[in-house]
Structures are given as structure tokens and as C-alpha cells.
Design a protein around this motif. Structure first.
Motif, PDB file in Angstrom:
ATOM      1  N   HIS A  74       2.639  11.577   3.016  1.00 31.24           N
ATOM      2  CA  HIS A  74       1.497  12.016   2.965  1.00 31.24           C
ATOM      3  C   HIS A  74       1.059  11.635   3.519  1.00 31.24           C
ATOM      4  O   HIS A  74      -0.995  11.901   3.551  1.00 31.24           O
ATOM      5  CB  HIS A  74       2.212  11.142   1.733  1.00 31.24           C
ATOM      6  N   SER A  75       1.425  10.931   4.953  1.00 29.07           N
ATOM      7  CA  SER A  75       0.343  10.508   5.602  1.00 29.07           C
ATOM      8  C   SER A  75      -0.782  11.682   6.404  1.00 29.07           C
ATOM      9  O   SER A  75      -2.319  10.729   6.382  1.00 29.07           O
ATOM     10  CB  SER A  75       0.662   9.894   7.180  1.00 29.07           C
ATOM     11  N   LEU A  76      -0.828  12.940   6.524  1.00 26.27           N
ATOM     12  CA  LEU A  76      -1.702  13.915   6.300  1.00 26.27           C
ATOM     13  C   LEU A  76      -3.395  13.741   5.559  1.00 26.27           C
ATOM     14  O   LEU A  76      -3.775  13.980   5.951  1.00 26.27           O
ATOM     15  CB  LEU A  76      -1.370  15.026   7.220  1.00 26.27           C
ATOM     16  N   ARG A  77      -2.161  13.696   4.578  1.00 22.32           N
ATOM     17  CA  ARG A  77      -2.979  13.869   4.141  1.00 22.32           C
ATOM     18  C   ARG A  77      -4.011  12.692   3.048  1.00 22.32           C
ATOM     19  O   ARG A  77      -5.069  13.175   2.786  1.00 22.32           O
ATOM     20  CB  ARG A  77      -3.142  14.138   1.570  1.00 22.32           C
ATOM     21  N   ILE A  78      -3.593  12.252   3.125  1.00 20.70           N
ATOM     22  CA  ILE A  78      -4.407  10.603   3.049  1.00 20.70           C
ATOM     23  C   ILE A  78      -5.394  10.155   3.544  1.00 20.70           C
ATOM     24  O   ILE A  78      -6.449  10.503   3.708  1.00 20.70           O
ATOM     25  CB  ILE A  78      -4.034   9.401   2.967  1.00 20.70           C
ATOM     26  N   GLY A  79      -5.091  10.253   5.431  1.00 24.05           N
ATOM     27  CA  GLY A  79      -6.263  10.440   6.371  1.00 24.05           C
ATOM     28  C   GLY A  79      -6.556  11.231   6.413  1.00 24.05           C
ATOM     29  O   GLY A  79      -8.370  10.771   6.237  1.00 24.05           O
ATOM     30  N   SER A  80      -6.551  12.180   6.134  1.00 31.91           N
ATOM     31  CA  SER A  80      -7.813  13.423   6.092  1.00 31.91           C
ATOM     32  C   SER A  80      -8.594  13.262   4.493  1.00 31.91           C
ATOM     33  O   SER A  80      -9.907  13.380   4.520  1.00 31.91           O
ATOM     34  CB  SER A  80      -7.177  14.939   6.064  1.00 31.91           C
ATOM     35  N   ILE A  81      -9.161  13.103   3.803  1.00 31.30           N
ATOM     36  CA  ILE A  81      -8.464  12.354   2.580  1.00 31.30           C
ATOM     37  C   ILE A  81      -9.879  10.900   3.162  1.00 31.30           C
ATOM     38  O   ILE A  81     -11.314  10.650   2.659  1.00 31.30           O
ATOM     39  CB  ILE A  81      -8.414  11.650   1.074  1.00 31.30           C
ATOM     40  N   THR A  82      -9.275   9.801   3.467  1.00 29.48           N
ATOM     41  CA  THR A  82     -10.002   8.795   3.742  1.00 29.48           C
ATOM     42  C   THR A  82     -10.826   9.370   4.860  1.00 29.48           C
ATOM     43  O   THR A  82     -11.975   8.496   5.326  1.00 29.48           O
ATOM     44  CB  THR A  82      -8.770   7.992   4.870  1.00 29.48           C
ATOM     45  N   GLN A  83     -10.827   9.971   5.808  1.00 32.22           N
ATOM     46  CA  GLN A  83     -11.450  10.178   7.130  1.00 32.22           C
ATOM     47  C   GLN A  83     -12.993  10.940   6.999  1.00 32.22           C
ATOM     48  O   GLN A  83     -14.124  10.700   6.965  1.00 32.22           O
ATOM     49  CB  GLN A  83     -11.161  11.210   8.568  1.00 32.22           C
ATOM     50  N   ALA A  84     -12.603  11.449   6.090  1.00 30.81           N
ATOM     51  CA  ALA A  84     -13.782  12.042   5.324  1.00 30.81           C
ATOM     52  C   ALA A  84     -14.850  11.892   4.198  1.00 30.81           C
ATOM     53  O   ALA A  84     -16.000  11.503   4.636  1.00 30.81           O
ATOM     54  CB  ALA A  84     -12.939  13.783   4.177  1.00 30.81           C
ATOM     55  N   ARG A  85     -14.273  10.502   3.474  1.00 29.05           N
ATOM     56  CA  ARG A  85     -14.834   9.776   3.103  1.00 29.05           C
ATOM     57  C   ARG A  85     -15.784   8.702   3.654  1.00 29.05           C
ATOM     58  O   ARG A  85     -16.373   8.207   3.144  1.00 29.05           O
ATOM     59  CB  ARG A  85     -13.891   9.162   1.637  1.00 29.05           C
ATOM     60  N   MET A  86     -14.877   8.861   4.525  1.00 31.66           N
ATOM     61  CA  MET A  86     -16.230   8.113   5.512  1.00 31.66           C
ATOM     62  C   MET A  86     -16.747   8.393   6.651  1.00 31.66           C
ATOM     63  O   MET A  86     -18.230   7.850   7.250  1.00 31.66           O
ATOM     64  CB  MET A  86     -14.656   7.056   6.856  1.00 31.66           C
TER      65      MET A  86
ATOM     66  N   LYS B 146       6.945  11.291  12.366  1.00 34.99           N
ATOM     67  CA  LYS B 146       7.126  10.376  12.385  1.00 34.99           C
ATOM     68  C   LYS B 146       7.227  10.501  14.814  1.00 34.99           C
ATOM     69  O   LYS B 146       6.983   9.576  15.431  1.00 34.99           O
ATOM     70  CB  LYS B 146       8.519   9.682  12.322  1.00 34.99           C
ATOM     71  N   LYS B 147       8.284  11.113  14.382  1.00 34.35           N
ATOM     72  CA  LYS B 147       8.430  11.465  16.246  1.00 34.35           C
ATOM     73  C   LYS B 147       7.490  11.737  17.252  1.00 34.35           C
ATOM     74  O   LYS B 147       6.834  10.887  17.970  1.00 34.35           O
ATOM     75  CB  LYS B 147       9.109  12.609  15.692  1.00 34.35           C
ATOM     76  N   ARG B 148       6.222  12.733  16.555  1.00 35.80           N
ATOM     77  CA  ARG B 148       5.546  12.875  17.764  1.00 35.80           C
ATOM     78  C   ARG B 148       3.779  11.254  17.451  1.00 35.80           C
ATOM     79  O   ARG B 148       3.431  11.406  18.112  1.00 35.80           O
ATOM     80  CB  ARG B 148       4.980  14.108  16.910  1.00 35.80           C
ATOM     81  N   ALA B 149       4.092  10.677  16.052  1.00 38.20           N
ATOM     82  CA  ALA B 149       3.106   9.496  16.127  1.00 38.20           C
ATOM     83  C   ALA B 149       4.008   8.334  17.132  1.00 38.20           C
ATOM     84  O   ALA B 149       3.142   7.739  17.626  1.00 38.20           O
ATOM     85  CB  ALA B 149       3.477   8.855  14.489  1.00 38.20           C
ATOM     86  N   PHE B 150       5.497   8.145  17.148  1.00 36.19           N
ATOM     87  CA  PHE B 150       5.939   7.151  18.120  1.00 36.19           C
ATOM     88  C   PHE B 150       5.591   7.878  19.521  1.00 36.19           C
ATOM     89  O   PHE B 150       5.086   7.090  20.238  1.00 36.19           O
ATOM     90  CB  PHE B 150       7.232   7.046  17.744  1.00 36.19           C
TER      91      PHE B 150
ATOM     92  N   GLY C 227       0.829  -1.403  -0.358  1.00 30.01           N
ATOM     93  CA  GLY C 227       0.211   0.627   0.052  1.00 30.01           C
ATOM     94  C   GLY C 227       0.895   2.115   0.064  1.00 30.01           C
ATOM     95  O   GLY C 227       1.829   0.945  -0.173  1.00 30.01           O
ATOM     96  N   GLN C 228      -0.025   2.262   0.484  1.00 30.82           N
ATOM     97  CA  GLN C 228       0.697   3.799  -0.025  1.00 30.82           C
ATOM     98  C   GLN C 228       1.122   3.616   2.007  1.00 30.82           C
ATOM     99  O   GLN C 228       1.132   2.667   2.701  1.00 30.82           O
ATOM    100  CB  GLN C 228       0.234   5.215  -0.234  1.00 30.82           C
ATOM    101  N   ALA C 229       1.917   5.271   1.799  1.00 28.56           N
ATOM    102  CA  ALA C 229       2.565   5.688   2.894  1.00 28.56           C
ATOM    103  C   ALA C 229       0.666   5.737   3.854  1.00 28.56           C
ATOM    104  O   ALA C 229      -0.124   5.714   3.955  1.00 28.56           O
ATOM    105  CB  ALA C 229       2.390   6.803   3.029  1.00 28.56           C
ATOM    106  N   LYS C 230       1.501   5.622   5.032  1.00 32.77           N
ATOM    107  CA  LYS C 230       0.622   4.936   6.604  1.00 32.77           C
ATOM    108  C   LYS C 230      -0.634   6.122   6.738  1.00 32.77           C
ATOM    109  O   LYS C 230      -0.459   7.302   6.926  1.00 32.77           O
ATOM    110  CB  LYS C 230       0.949   4.942   7.810  1.00 32.77           C
ATOM    111  N   GLU C 231      -1.468   6.097   6.771  1.00 29.80           N
ATOM    112  CA  GLU C 231      -2.947   7.281   7.403  1.00 29.80           C
ATOM    113  C   GLU C 231      -2.623   7.011   8.398  1.00 29.80           C
ATOM    114  O   GLU C 231      -3.136   6.694   9.292  1.00 29.80           O
ATOM    115  CB  GLU C 231      -4.148   6.880   6.210  1.00 29.80           C
ATOM    116  N   LEU C 232      -3.433   8.997   8.640  1.00 27.33           N
ATOM    117  CA  LEU C 232      -3.362   9.646  10.110  1.00 27.33           C
ATOM    118  C   LEU C 232      -4.506   9.766   9.920  1.00 27.33           C
ATOM    119  O   LEU C 232      -4.758  10.933   9.516  1.00 27.33           O
ATOM    120  CB  LEU C 232      -2.297  10.117  10.688  1.00 27.33           C
TER     121      LEU C 232
ATOM    122  N   ILE D  23       5.302   5.853   8.244  1.00 18.73           N
ATOM    123  CA  ILE D  23       4.127   7.272   7.688  1.00 18.73           C
ATOM    124  C   ILE D  23       5.197   7.964   7.161  1.00 18.73           C
ATOM    125  O   ILE D  23       7.177   7.891   7.054  1.00 18.73           O
ATOM    126  CB  ILE D  23       4.824   7.923   9.120  1.00 18.73           C
ATOM    127  N   SER D  24       4.698   9.373   6.454  1.00 17.70           N
ATOM    128  CA  SER D  24       5.489   9.691   4.980  1.00 17.70           C
ATOM    129  C   SER D  24       4.559  11.211   4.976  1.00 17.70           C
ATOM    130  O   SER D  24       3.836  11.234   5.481  1.00 17.70           O
ATOM    131  CB  SER D  24       5.756   9.535   3.757  1.00 17.70           C
TER     132      SER D  24
END
Length: 352
Positions: free
Chosen positions: A302-314, A285-289, A143-148, A299-300
């Protein structure tokens, strides 16, 4: 039969049909290809006997970029006169991505055609090599980067100490919350300037003047809502602007070990230097850890962007509204960015 060739002036005009940034990338890619040919085959790529040799040489180069550890030495370097010592690539120690190799192929194709070769990227040797590289990359990464997602953002913000004396705590809260609620690419986030902000009672409008899909600078407006809770991006932004005393220029800066905000460091163009890509990813990465999240190595930027888009669709947000905030041009890209990793929560069967 009379064969007429393009004169030198027309060839130069053709090159100028591309944007300056594109010209520079094409030229840089071509110069590296020339170095490869000289080192491996003791020839210039334009000296090949026929088109089949050009295809073979290019396919071999694509494979070398993808597989050979020596290829990484080329990353982050430039063969363009005057730029040899510049290295703006924070990922210069990692292998070439398939998308980058495809761009390099576009550069080589363009240069060959400019020099009279009927070079076709759909040639089997080229197409099959690129297809294999893309497939290998997909197989090598799950998959892609981990989503947040929002729950992850809450954990991260809750874990950041409320220590106003440590400026990085205030900056990182603003950086992460704005990154999540803006749906922005990291380049857009780190490129935000104070002059791009328009404050209102219900939130902040932010001008994104340029983006990956907006090279002409048409720009777009996004909105950061005032959620008025502990995870409000507007409050976090105001706290940071106040403590850092930012009234113009970039929003986010490096903070050194002496807890000094480095907002007066200038680049070679005499411009203030914003926080860079690699520092942003390390902060995330430091803050997530520290928040106890899993798979922090995935985490990369892209993680915030992927996460917000995914959350919006959910949450059932219409795709066109997501696209207006994220800047995507097609619904296919929204589908690509969406990661539904928890099948129990997102199963369509629960919603009928």
C-alpha cells in the motif's frame, strides 16, 4: 399456528444470490469453522443447543483466530474440495487481520441464518469481541504502512543503477513510477495488461477493468502523465516495454537470477503469470533500503498508493480528482489513506 420452513430449493437459491467469489469465500470460512468446532468442542457448529451457544462458539473462534498461533496454520489453505493444495496468500505466515476476521464473521453469520438461526452480529458477545480485536490491532501497529512520498520516490529512482544490461533495474523503475503516479492498488498495478494501454503525446491512458470496489467490472480510466523528467512514468514504461518486448498480456514479470524475464510461464488456466504480490513488496523494500530510506520494514504493497494520495493532498489537489484516479468511492477512505507524518510541512497554521 402453522410453522412453515423454507424448502431445500429456496435455500440453494438464497446461496446463489451471492457472487461466485463471495460464495467460495463464505464456504471456505464455514468449513474452517467446522474444523475448529470439531477439534475444540467435538461438535458441528449447527449442533449447538441454542442461540447463546452459537454466539459463544463464534466469539471463542474470533478470539482464537486473533490470539492463537495455531490459527495461522489455517491461512493460505482451503477446505473446499479441489482447492486443498492451493495457497495464493503471500501473508499466510502472519496473524489474521481484524478486517479478515470481520469477513469470517460475516460468513458465519450468513451460514447460521441460512440454517434457520436468528444470528445477530450485534449480540454483545460478538460485537464486544470484534471491537476488542479491532482496538488491539490499532494499538499494536503505529498507523498504516509507511507512505512513500515524491521525495522518497526520487531517492529510490536515483539509487537504481542505469545499467541497461540488468533487466530488473528497468522493470523496477517502471513498476515504482507507475505504481506511484497511477494511485493504484497493488492488485490493479500487477493486473495491468498491454491491451489496457492507450498512448498519447501527453501521457498514457490505462483501463483498470476490475478493482476491489468494482466487482461488476464497470472499469475506470486513469492517466499516467508524461512528466518528461528523470522520473517520468511514461518513459520508464516505454523503456521496459521495449527491453522486455511486451506487446500483449501482463506488463510486469518475474526476472530470474540468470537475468531472464519469465514472461512465458503459464498458470493452470494457460495464462501468462504476472509478478505476484509478495515479489512486488520485496522489490519495493529492497529498493527503498538501497536508497537509504528509514523504516523499510513498514513498507507494504500500500505504500505507493498511500504516498501518492498523501502527496496529492499536500499539493492541494481536490479530493474528487484524487478519487477519480484512485478509484475510492468515499471521501472517508481518502482521509483514511492520507498520512501526514511531517507536521511541520503540513501544518494548517502555515497556510493562513
Amino acid at each position: 399456528m402453522v410453522k412453515i420452513s423454507l424448502n431445500e430449493n429456496v435455500s440453494k437459491l438464497k446461496e446463489k444470490s451471492k457472487a461466485k467469489n463471495t460464495q467460495d469465500k463464505y464456504q471456505g470460512d464455514w468449513l474452517k469453522f467446522i474444523d475448529y468446532c470439531k477439534n475444540k468442542y467435538n461438535c458441528n457448529p449447527l449442533d449447538v443447543d441454542d442461540l447463546d451457544s452459537a454466539y459463544a462458539l463464534t466469539a471463542n473462534y474470533m478470539d482464537w483466530l486473533h490470539e492463537d498461533p495455531e490459527a495461522k496454520i489455517l491461512k493460505g489453505t482451503s477446505n473446499i474440495p479441489g482447492k486443498e493444495k492451493l495457497n495464493n496468500n503471500p501473508y499466510s505466515s502472519s496473524p489474521y487481520k481484524a478486517s479478515t476476521i470481520q469477513r469470517i464473521l460475516a460468513s458465519i453469520t450468513y451460514k447460521y441464518r441460512l440454517n434457520g438461526f436468528q444470528f445477530d452480529r450485534k449480540n454483545p458477545n460478538i460485537a464486544e469481541t470484534i471491537s476488542a480485536i479491532v482496538r488491539n490491532e490499532k494499538n499494536s501497529r503505529s498507523g498504516q504502512a509507511k507512505e512513500l512520498l515524491k521525495a522518497d520516490i526520487i531517492k529510490i529512482i536515483d539509487s537504481i543503477p542505469n545499467d541497461g544490461e540488468d533487466f530488473s533495474n528497468i522493470r523496477d523503475k517502471a513498476l515504482i513510477l507507475i505504481g506511484f503516479y497511477s494511485f493504484c492498488r497493488r492488485s490493479e498495478l500487477l493486473g495491468m495488461n498491454f491491451e489496457h494501454l492507450n498512448f498519447a503525446n501527453d501521457g498514457v491512458q490505462v483501463l483498470i477493468p476490475f478493482s476491489k470496489t468494482d466487482q461488476t467490472g464497470e472499469g475506470r480510466m486513469i492517466f499516467l502523465p508524461a512528466t518528461k523528467d528523470a522520473y517520468c512514468p511514461v518513459k520508464a514504461l516505454n523503456d521496459w516495454l521495449e527491453i522486455a518486448m511486451i506487446e500483449r498480456g501482463p506488463l510486469f514479470y518475474k526476472i530470474n537470477k540468470s537475468n531472464t524475464i519469465e514472461k512465458y510461464t503459464l498458470n493452470y488456466k494457460n495464462q501468462k503469470i504476472s509478478l505476484n504480490d509478495s515479489s512486488f513488496v520485496l522489490i519495493l523494500k529492497k529498493r527503498a533500503f538501497a536508497a537509504g530510506l528509514d523504516d523499510c520494514d513498514k513498507i507494504s504493497g500500500h505504500s505507493l498508493r498511500i504516498g501518492s494520495i498523501t502527496q496529492a493532498r499536500m499539493n492541494g489537489v481536490p479530493t474528487h480528482e484524487i478519487m477519480a484516479q484512485s478509484g475510492h468511492k468515499t471521501t472517508q477512505m481518502i482521509d483514511k489513506y492520507t498520512k501526514l507524518s511531517n507536521i511541520r510541512e503540513t501544518s494548517a497554521a502555515k497556510k493562513i
